[in-house]
Design a protein around this motif. Structure first.
Motif, PDB file in Angstrom:
ATOM      1  N   ARG A 477       0.823  -1.209   0.000  1.00 14.95           N
ATOM      2  CA  ARG A 477       0.000   0.000   0.000  1.00 14.95           C
ATOM      3  C   ARG A 477       0.864   1.270   0.000  1.00 14.95           C
ATOM      4  O   ARG A 477       0.515   2.264  -0.647  1.00 14.95           O
ATOM      5  CB  ARG A 477      -0.952  -0.008   1.195  1.00 14.95           C
ATOM      6  N   LEU A 478       1.988   1.230   0.697  1.00 14.96           N
ATOM      7  CA  LEU A 478       2.910   2.382   0.673  1.00 14.96           C
ATOM      8  C   LEU A 478       3.485   2.590  -0.730  1.00 14.96           C
ATOM      9  O   LEU A 478       3.648   3.726  -1.191  1.00 14.96           O
ATOM     10  CB  LEU A 478       4.046   2.175   1.682  1.00 14.96           C
ATOM     11  N   CYS A 479       3.787   1.482  -1.412  1.00 15.29           N
ATOM     12  CA  CYS A 479       4.343   1.585  -2.773  1.00 15.29           C
ATOM     13  C   CYS A 479       3.293   2.119  -3.758  1.00 15.29           C
ATOM     14  O   CYS A 479       3.624   2.876  -4.668  1.00 15.29           O
ATOM     15  CB  CYS A 479       4.857   0.222  -3.242  1.00 15.29           C
ATOM     16  N   ILE A 480       2.021   1.751  -3.557  1.00 18.14           N
ATOM     17  CA  ILE A 480       0.945   2.284  -4.401  1.00 18.14           C
ATOM     18  C   ILE A 480       0.794   3.786  -4.165  1.00 18.14           C
ATOM     19  O   ILE A 480       0.673   4.577  -5.112  1.00 18.14           O
ATOM     20  CB  ILE A 480      -0.379   1.538  -4.127  1.00 18.14           C
ATOM     21  N   ALA A 481       0.817   4.198  -2.886  1.00 18.65           N
ATOM     22  CA  ALA A 481       0.711   5.633  -2.562  1.00 18.65           C
ATOM     23  C   ALA A 481       1.878   6.406  -3.178  1.00 18.65           C
ATOM     24  O   ALA A 481       1.693   7.508  -3.708  1.00 18.65           O
ATOM     25  CB  ALA A 481       0.691   5.811  -1.039  1.00 18.65           C
ATOM     26  N   ARG A 482       3.051   5.826  -3.113  1.00 21.01           N
ATOM     27  CA  ARG A 482       4.237   6.465  -3.707  1.00 21.01           C
ATOM     28  C   ARG A 482       4.055   6.668  -5.206  1.00 21.01           C
ATOM     29  O   ARG A 482       4.413   7.715  -5.753  1.00 21.01           O
ATOM     30  CB  ARG A 482       5.458   5.582  -3.416  1.00 21.01           C
ATOM     31  N   ALA A 483       3.486   5.666  -5.880  1.00 23.61           N
ATOM     32  CA  ALA A 483       3.251   5.768  -7.327  1.00 23.61           C
ATOM     33  C   ALA A 483       2.198   6.819  -7.644  1.00 23.61           C
ATOM     34  O   ALA A 483       2.303   7.553  -8.634  1.00 23.61           O
ATOM     35  CB  ALA A 483       2.836   4.406  -7.874  1.00 23.61           C
ATOM     36  N   LEU A 484       1.157   6.929  -6.799  1.00 26.90           N
ATOM     37  CA  LEU A 484       0.085   7.900  -7.032  1.00 26.90           C
ATOM     38  C   LEU A 484       0.577   9.334  -6.941  1.00 26.90           C
ATOM     39  O   LEU A 484       0.032  10.226  -7.596  1.00 26.90           O
ATOM     40  CB  LEU A 484      -1.048   7.676  -6.023  1.00 26.90           C
ATOM     41  N   LEU A 485       1.600   9.573  -6.127  1.00 26.62           N
ATOM     42  CA  LEU A 485       2.137  10.932  -5.963  1.00 26.62           C
ATOM     43  C   LEU A 485       2.758  11.483  -7.245  1.00 26.62           C
ATOM     44  O   LEU A 485       2.976  12.680  -7.370  1.00 26.62           O
ATOM     45  CB  LEU A 485       3.181  10.961  -4.842  1.00 26.62           C
ATOM     46  N   LYS A 486       3.043  10.601  -8.201  1.00 28.95           N
ATOM     47  CA  LYS A 486       3.598  11.060  -9.479  1.00 28.95           C
ATOM     48  C   LYS A 486       2.524  11.642 -10.393  1.00 28.95           C
ATOM     49  O   LYS A 486       2.842  12.226 -11.416  1.00 28.95           O
ATOM     50  CB  LYS A 486       4.297   9.891 -10.198  1.00 28.95           C
ATOM     51  N   HIS A 487       1.243  11.452 -10.008  1.00 35.98           N
ATOM     52  CA  HIS A 487       0.111  11.892 -10.844  1.00 35.98           C
ATOM     53  C   HIS A 487       0.306  11.408 -12.278  1.00 35.98           C
ATOM     54  O   HIS A 487       0.349  12.205 -13.223  1.00 35.98           O
ATOM     55  CB  HIS A 487      -0.032  13.424 -10.818  1.00 35.98           C
ATOM     56  N   PRO A 488       0.411  10.094 -12.468  1.00 39.74           N
ATOM     57  CA  PRO A 488       0.782   9.570 -13.780  1.00 39.74           C
ATOM     58  C   PRO A 488      -0.397   9.537 -14.756  1.00 39.74           C
ATOM     59  O   PRO A 488      -1.563   9.551 -14.359  1.00 39.74           O
ATOM     60  CB  PRO A 488       1.248   8.150 -13.459  1.00 39.74           C
ATOM     61  N   LYS A 489      -0.045   9.458 -16.051  1.00 37.98           N
ATOM     62  CA  LYS A 489      -1.064   9.231 -17.082  1.00 37.98           C
ATOM     63  C   LYS A 489      -1.444   7.746 -17.130  1.00 37.98           C
ATOM     64  O   LYS A 489      -2.557   7.396 -17.490  1.00 37.98           O
ATOM     65  CB  LYS A 489      -0.505   9.638 -18.456  1.00 37.98           C
ATOM     66  N   VAL A 490      -0.482   6.888 -16.779  1.00 37.61           N
ATOM     67  CA  VAL A 490      -0.701   5.434 -16.752  1.00 37.61           C
ATOM     68  C   VAL A 490      -0.222   4.897 -15.410  1.00 37.61           C
ATOM     69  O   VAL A 490       0.890   5.209 -14.983  1.00 37.61           O
ATOM     70  CB  VAL A 490       0.056   4.722 -17.899  1.00 37.61           C
ATOM     71  N   LEU A 491      -1.065   4.112 -14.742  1.00 33.66           N
ATOM     72  CA  LEU A 491      -0.679   3.483 -13.476  1.00 33.66           C
ATOM     73  C   LEU A 491      -0.734   1.966 -13.664  1.00 33.66           C
ATOM     74  O   LEU A 491      -1.764   1.419 -14.054  1.00 33.66           O
ATOM     75  CB  LEU A 491      -1.622   3.910 -12.346  1.00 33.66           C
ATOM     76  N   ILE A 492       0.400   1.305 -13.412  1.00 35.08           N
ATOM     77  CA  ILE A 492       0.485  -0.147 -13.574  1.00 35.08           C
ATOM     78  C   ILE A 492       0.694  -0.786 -12.202  1.00 35.08           C
ATOM     79  O   ILE A 492       1.640  -0.436 -11.489  1.00 35.08           O
ATOM     80  CB  ILE A 492       1.641  -0.535 -14.515  1.00 35.08           C
TER      81      ILE A 492
END
Length: 579
Positions: A477-492
């Motif tokens: 869950r911490l790694c998902i939150a970290r990825a969300l902070l990038k505000h990406p166009k694609v989330l894998i």
């Protein structure tokens, strides 16, 4: 060697100063036996005490200067070798950062660690010895032999025999040991791999009571290294007998011929005394050269291994005119094939033709080895395709600046990694400028706030190396939150909710739909409940597309998907869900 020496940088000055100081030290040492001969011949034998005092004072001054030059040479050598070591570490580390996954696979992680530790230490020690001894020994050898020629040309000829003998012996030893040391450092890689694997998986080793097995495995790797070292050192041991043979040959020859020349009156006692000093210097220089052979034999294998890493060019190259903006989250696979080993004929993916609209949520399911992770690795260009093309935002990923692409294609990999530091420090890997409020919002979306707020220090809680003090689900869950902070166009999400319960998984999916509706979401999972609410689901089988449709249609038309679904439902469902 050239590649390694290029890393000297600003330490070239210290290297040159060391060589100059060592040369001056040798010059003074070489002149001392000559002055000793003058003291004996013109001072003591002629009873000229004034000359003895003058030359004696001169020798003391020369000895002090030699000491100063020697100390400065040692200081410069230490500075230059330590500087070279630091620069090599930095250069290797910087180059590794540019490597693609295939480059790292080529060397292996333990192999790279060995190069940055053992190999660099060998080069550092050898370089320190070389810039001192490689200057000192040849100069001492040449100057000593010149002085021997000046004193007695006939006696000097026999020294050439000893020198030629040693060159042949030492050369033969060096040629053989170079090959053995090359094997030694490859065995070091195996040893480091065993240690790294054991320490990183120590919980599994303890849980399965495999300590004895791991001990035997380490002992085997250690024994292989021991055998090679014994073989190499056994050959290098011939250095000393060869040196002593040459040494005693010179001493006996000089004593026998010198006695005859003194009786004949062609050589004075002072000249013979200084000749012995020069013989000792000459033989000492040969001994130093033999020691250098040992160091060079070991370091040349290390130099080659370091050069391999420094010379390695990343498989993935930046385009000449890179695009820095990703238009949207659309993804297109145009008849893509991919192999981890080019030319092997074994594809991880074959003829993938796939088109995903921006903002869609796509589930990916399939058996182990079906190519799920390989597929998503191509989207953020961790590898390049073997055939076809992958497009993001309407452009081939090979046209983008890699950093810009990866900032917009955020991946939560199968192997979740956290780093030493606070929770906030780890979250800001996704966005270094994120405020604490933004980090909290991302954690709420990833359902990580539930457990973070239970910690006494909340978001300032320190994470141990590798996330050892949090559970698998918390780490995910911490790694998902970290990825969300990038505000990406694609989330894998590559099987990144496997350790969380079904209820939390559903909350995370709902938060995604609410907070990042315009982001394309690709969810790889082993359980159907994680992907059944996706817009479409991709079924992979042995690297090929077996089905791509909605949950309902796949249940009707796709045998593999229906089998997975029924096995999970009939088998009792997920661990926290009733059958």
């Amino acid at each position: 060697m050239k590649k390694v020496l290029q890393q000297l940088g600003r330490y070239r000055k210290d290297t040159i100063l060391c060589i100059i100081m060592a040369a001056l030290e040798i010059l003074l040492e070489i002149l001392m036996p000559f002055i000793t001969a003058l003291i004996i011949g013109q001072g003591l034998e002629a009873a000229n005490l004034n000359l003895v005092y003058r030359y004696g004072i001169l020798m003391v001054v020369m000895a002090l200067l030699s000491l100063v030059f020697g100390s400065l040479a040692g200081k410069c050598a230490a500075s230059a070798s330590a500087g070279l070591s630091a620069n090599l570490c930095q250069a290797i580390y910087n180059n590794i950062q540019t490597f693609s996954f295939s480059n790292i696979d080529k060397f292996s992680v333990p192999g790279l660690v060995t190069r940055m530790t053992t190999d660099i230490t060998n080069v550092q020690n050898a370089f320190m010895m070389v810039i001192r001894i490689a200057v000192r020994a040849p100069l001492m050898l040449i100057f000593s032999y010149i002085m021997c020629l000046i004193i007695s040309p006939r006696m000097s000829l026999m020294f050439l025999i000893a020198v030629a003998f040693l060159i042949v012996v030492l050369g033969a030893i060096m040629v053989v040991t170079l090959k053995i040391f090359g094997q030694v450092f490859r065995k070091y890689d195996d040893l480091n791999a065993s240690v790294q694997e054991n320490v990183s998986a120590i919980r599994a080793v303890k849980a399965f009571v495999r300590e004895d097995y791991e001990n035997r495995k380490f002992s085997k790797a250690s024994a292989n290294l021991y055998k090679l070292f014994v073989k190499a050192e056994g050959l290098l041991a011939f250095n000393n007998p060869a040196m002593m043979l040459a040494f005693y040959f010179c001493i006996i020859s000089a004593s026998w011929l010198g006695a005859q020349f003194i009786v004949d009156g062609t050589l004075s006692t002072g000249d013979l005394t200084s000749l012995f000093s020069y013989i000792m210097s000459l033989l000492m220089s040969l001994m130093m050269l033999s020691m250098m052979v040992v160091m060079i034999s070991m370091s040349m294998a290390s130099v080659r291994r370091i050069s391999e890493v420094l010379s390695e060019t990343p498989d993935l190259k930046e385009p000449a005119d890179p695009v820095t903006q990703v238009a949207d989250g659309s993804i297109d696979f145009d008849h893509v094939s991919f192999s981890y080993k080019h030319g092997s004929g074994k594809n991880a993916l074959s003829d993938i033709d796939l088109h995903i609209a921006s903002g869609e949520t796509i589930g990916v399911i399939g058996g182990t080895g079906s190519g799920k992770s390989s597929l998503v690795n191509l989207i953020c260009r961790l590898y390049d395709v073997s055939e076809g093309s992958v497009k993001v935002g309407g452009l081939d990923v090979r046209q983008y600046d890699m950093e810009a692409l990866r900032n917009q294609v955020s991946v939560v990999l199968q192997k979740n990694t956290l780093f030493s530091g606070t929770i906030l420090d780890n979250l800001r890997w996704g966005n270094p400028d994120a405020t604490e409020e933004e980090c909290i919002q991302a954690c709420r979306a990833a359902c990580a706030d539930e457990f973070i707020e239970r910690f006494p220090d909340s978001y300032q809680t320190r994470i141990e190396r590798g996330g050892a003090n949090v559970s698998g689900g918390q780490k995910q869950r911490l790694c998902i939150a970290r990825a969300l902070l990038k505000h990406p166009k694609v989330l894998i999400l590559d099987d990144s909710t496997s350790a969380v319960d079904t209820a939390t998984d559903a909350k995370i999916r709902a938060a995604f739909a609410r907070q990042i509706p315009g982001t394309t979401k690709i969810i790889i999972a082993q359980r159907v409940s994680s992907v059944e609410h996706a817009d479409r689901i991709l079924v992979l089988d042995e690297g090929r597309i077996n089905g791509f449709d909605t949950h309902e249609n796949l249940l009707k038309n796709n045998a593999i998907y229906r089998e997975i679904y029924e096995s999970q439902v009939n088998g009792g469902g997920d661990f926290d869900q009733p059958a």
